[in-house]
Write an enzyme that holds these catalytic residues in place. Structure first.
Site, PDB file in Angstrom:
ATOM      1  N   ASP A  33       0.820  -1.214   0.000  1.00  0.00           N
ATOM      2  CA  ASP A  33       0.000   0.000   0.000  1.00  0.00           C
ATOM      3  C   ASP A  33       0.854   1.263   0.000  1.00  0.00           C
ATOM      4  OD1 ASP A  33      -2.078  -1.766   0.271  1.00  0.00           O
ATOM      5  OD2 ASP A  33      -2.819  -0.965   2.166  1.00  0.00           O
ATOM      6  N   HIS A 175       3.800  -2.157   3.277  1.00  0.00           N
ATOM      7  CA  HIS A 175       3.692  -0.766   2.824  1.00  0.00           C
ATOM      8  C   HIS A 175       4.994  -0.325   2.158  1.00  0.00           C
ATOM      9  CE1 HIS A 175       0.513  -1.097   5.833  1.00  0.00           C
ATOM     10  NE2 HIS A 175      -0.086  -0.089   5.208  1.00  0.00           N
TER      11      HIS A 175
END
Length: 205
Positions: A33, A175
Site C-alpha cells: 500500500d 507498505h
C-alpha cells in the site's frame, strides 16, 4: 492499536469485502500500500524479482502523478495494480461524495477493478456507491497486517508476526512507504526466503 491477524467476526460482518483467497492452495497474495515512491518501491520490485514473486500494489493516485516512471515499472514487471484513492482518504472521516470523487480521480490514472480503502476504513454507504459506479469492483482487505508501519515495532518482531500468521490463501499487507521502510527492508527478503522454502507460490489478486 491493530491486529496482525484479521478476526473471523470482522470478516463475517463485511462479507462483501475480500479478506483472503482459496485456503486449499499453497499461495500467498502479497500486497503493498501507499506507493509508488522512489527508493522504497524499487527496493520492493528488486526483492520480489529475486524470488520470482508477483504482488498487488494499491497505489495512491497522487504518487502515480508524481512518479509515473516507477508506476510504469510496476506494470512492466507484471504486478497487479489497485486503487487506494488519490489522497489516502480515511472513509470514516470523509463524506461520501468527496470519497467517491477522490476514488474516481485515482481511477482515471489506472485501469483496475481492485480497490483497498486506506486504513481499512470505509462506510457501508461508500461501498454501495463505489460498486454502483464500478460494478466489477473488488474491494480487497487483508488476512495478515504486517505492522511494518509501526515505528515502535522492532523489525525482528515484525517478521515473527508475519511468519506466524500467514497461511494458505492469505492476503498480506506491507507498505512501500518511507515510514515502513526500516521494517520492510528487514522483513520482506527474509519472509520471502522462508515462504519459498515452505513451498508457497506468490500470486496477484
Amino acid at each position: 492499536m491493530y491486529l496482525i491477524k484479521t478476526p473471523w467476526l470482522l470478516k463475517k460482518l463485511y462479507p462483501q469485502l475480500i479478506w483472503n483467497m482459496n485456503r486449499e492452495r499453497r499461495v500467498i497474495y502479497l500486497t503493498f500500500d501507499d506507493g509508488p515512491i522512489p527508493v522504497v518501491t524499487p527496493f520492493v520490485l528488486e526483492t520480489l524479482k529475486k524470488y520470482n514473486a508477483k504482488a498487488t500494489f494499491f497505489c495512491i493516485g497522487d504518487n502515480i502523478s508524481k512518479h509515473p516512471d516507477i508506476y510504469q515499472q510496476l506494470i512492466a514487471d507484471g504486478h497487479a495494480i489497485g486503487n487506494h484513492t488519490y489522497n489516502h482518504l480515511k472513509g470514516w472521516e470523509t463524506d461520501d461524495n468527496t470519497y467517491v470523487q477522490n476514488f474516481q480521480k485515482a481511477s482515471d490514472l489506472m485501469l483496475t477493478s481492485l480497490f483497498r480503502p486506506p486504513y481499512g476504513r470505509i462506510k457501508r454507504s461508500q461501498i454501495r456507491q463505489l460498486k454502483a459506479l464500478q460494478p466489477d469492483l473488488r474491494i480487497i482487505m487483508w488476512d495478515v497486517l504486517s505492522g511494518d508501519f509501526d515505528t515502535t515495532l522492532k523489525p525482528a518482531n515484525c517478521l515473527k508476526g508475519v511468519l506466524k500468521y500467514t497461511s494458505n490463501g492469505a492476503i498480506v499487507v506491507f507498505h512501500d512507504s518511507l515510514k515502513a521502510f526500516e521494517r520492510l527492508e528487514y522483513v520482506l527478503p527474509r519472509a520471502l526466503e522462508e515462504w519459498a522454502k515452505a513451498g508457497f507460490e506468490f500470486a496477484i489478486l
